[in-house]
Motif scaffolding. Structure first.
Motif, PDB file in Angstrom:
ATOM      1  N   GLN A  17      41.179  -1.562   2.545  1.00 55.14           N
ATOM      2  CA  GLN A  17      40.431  -0.313   2.639  1.00 55.14           C
ATOM      3  C   GLN A  17      41.161   0.537   3.679  1.00 55.14           C
ATOM      4  O   GLN A  17      41.226   0.181   4.857  1.00 55.14           O
ATOM      5  N   THR A  70      30.885   1.827   6.687  1.00 63.97           N
ATOM      6  CA  THR A  70      30.845   1.513   5.257  1.00 63.97           C
ATOM      7  C   THR A  70      31.882   0.455   4.902  1.00 63.97           C
ATOM      8  O   THR A  70      31.607  -0.479   4.125  1.00 63.97           O
ATOM      9  N   SER A 108      31.733  -3.517   3.182  1.00 64.16           N
ATOM     10  CA  SER A 108      32.363  -3.706   1.877  1.00 64.16           C
ATOM     11  C   SER A 108      33.001  -5.096   1.773  1.00 64.16           C
ATOM     12  O   SER A 108      32.998  -5.876   2.724  1.00 64.16           O
ATOM     13  N   ARG A 109      33.599  -5.377   0.633  1.00 66.45           N
ATOM     14  CA  ARG A 109      34.213  -6.680   0.389  1.00 66.45           C
ATOM     15  C   ARG A 109      35.706  -6.689   0.689  1.00 66.45           C
ATOM     16  O   ARG A 109      36.417  -7.622   0.316  1.00 66.45           O
ATOM     17  N   CYS A 110      36.190  -5.689   1.402  1.00 68.02           N
ATOM     18  CA  CYS A 110      37.620  -5.638   1.704  1.00 68.02           C
ATOM     19  C   CYS A 110      37.999  -6.726   2.707  1.00 68.02           C
ATOM     20  O   CYS A 110      37.158  -7.240   3.449  1.00 68.02           O
TER      21      CYS A 110
END
Length: 299
Positions: free
Chosen positions: A4, A53, A57-59
């Motif tokens: 990200q 954010t 997230s799944r980053c």
């Protein structure tokens, strides 16, 4: 890995780049190496929310591009996180990036991340606030305060403003009295400036740590008061001479307490190049291995 990327369009050298073109090159470099990439280009006012954010997230990797303030903010949010921080050196001095041996040219930095390795490095804190490079009072804080009164719109403009502010600080240096406790040992100083750093500075270059995982705070107390001594101090500092600089006392510690013995709160303090309010008592500590970073693979 899942990247990200957060680019601060108002930060450092990014404000002069075509960020769409740069993002395309970055995405291609990372995707060619098997990674997935999502890029957000946001104004400085939205950096904090965008980081929050990204943390949800799944980053795997949060890459930030901007000035030292952006990097410091990201490091604070990733303190103790499983996510990894990658730093695009888009600031003026990029001292933390230099400590991690990240190339200063942005495309080269991205290429180094494509096959980079994850390292655990140290953070430091002042009254609970994270910093990646330095907490300082006295001369450095005054220099920043004078610099911010000048207008600049580029990296070179900021350097020019810093030089001009440096002359103002040299001719009218602050005088502060502090009581310090360094790993339990109490000391009192009358000085023009104190810096507490995330690990000790290396020798022979700009002031940054050669060992970002050394597990200690560096404590630098300026002994110089007269202009002649201050000139020697600045000259040696410019050459990266610390151990041979007889105008500065150097200590290393795990914890440091700084207590003002004179009324200089109005000068504030500087943390990672940003002016902050100065408390009467500041508790500093090293946080070993608190941040995971993506760095060039070490040979």
């Amino acid at each position: 890995m899942r990247f990200q990327v957060i680019l601060n369009r108002d930060g450092g050298t990014l404000r002069t780049l075509d960020l769409d073109q740069f993002s395309t090159r970055m995405r291609q470099t990372l995707e060619d190496a098997g990674h997935t990439v999502k890029v957000d280009i946001v104004p400085g006012s939205e950096i904090e929310a965008t980081l929050d954010t990204a943390l949800r997230s799944r980053c795997d990797v949060i890459m930030v591009g901007g000035g030292d303030g952006t990097v410091s903010s990201a490091a604070g949010k990733l303190n103790g996180s499983k996510k990894v921080l990658a730093i695009l050196p888009a600031g003026t001095m990029n001292l933390f990036a230099r400590s991690l041996a990240i190339p200063l040219q942005l495309d080269q930095a991205v290429a180094s991340f494509a096959d980079g390795e994850v390292r655990a490095v140290d953070l430091a804190s002042a009254n609970g606030r994270i910093f990646i490079h330095q907490f300082s009072i006295g001369m450095h804080a005054k220099l920043i305060k004078l610099r911010e009164k000048r207008e600049f719109a580029s990296r070179l403009g900021k350097i020019r403003a810093s030089v001009q502010a440096g002359f103002g600080t040299f001719f009218r240096p602050p005088r502060i009295r502090v009581a310090m406790t360094i790993d339990g040992k109490e000391m009192t100083f009358s000085t023009a400036g104190i810096g507490v750093t995330n690990n000790l500075f290396g020798e022979g270059h700009l002031p940054y740590a050669d060992t970002p995982d050394g597990g200690v705070l560096g404590v630098y107390v300026t002994r110089a008061r007269r202009k002649r001594d201050l000139a020697r101090f600045f000259f040696n500092m410019a050459l990266g001479r610390w151990r041979a600089n007889d105008q500065v006392d150097i200590f290393s510690a795990k914890t440091v307490t700084v207590k003002l013995a004179s009324h200089h709160k109005r000068l504030g303090c500087a943390m990672d190049g940003e002016l902050c309010k100065l408390s009467e008592v500041t508790e500093l500590e090293i946080l070993p291995g608190a941040l995971k970073v993506l760095a060039p693979r070490q040979s």
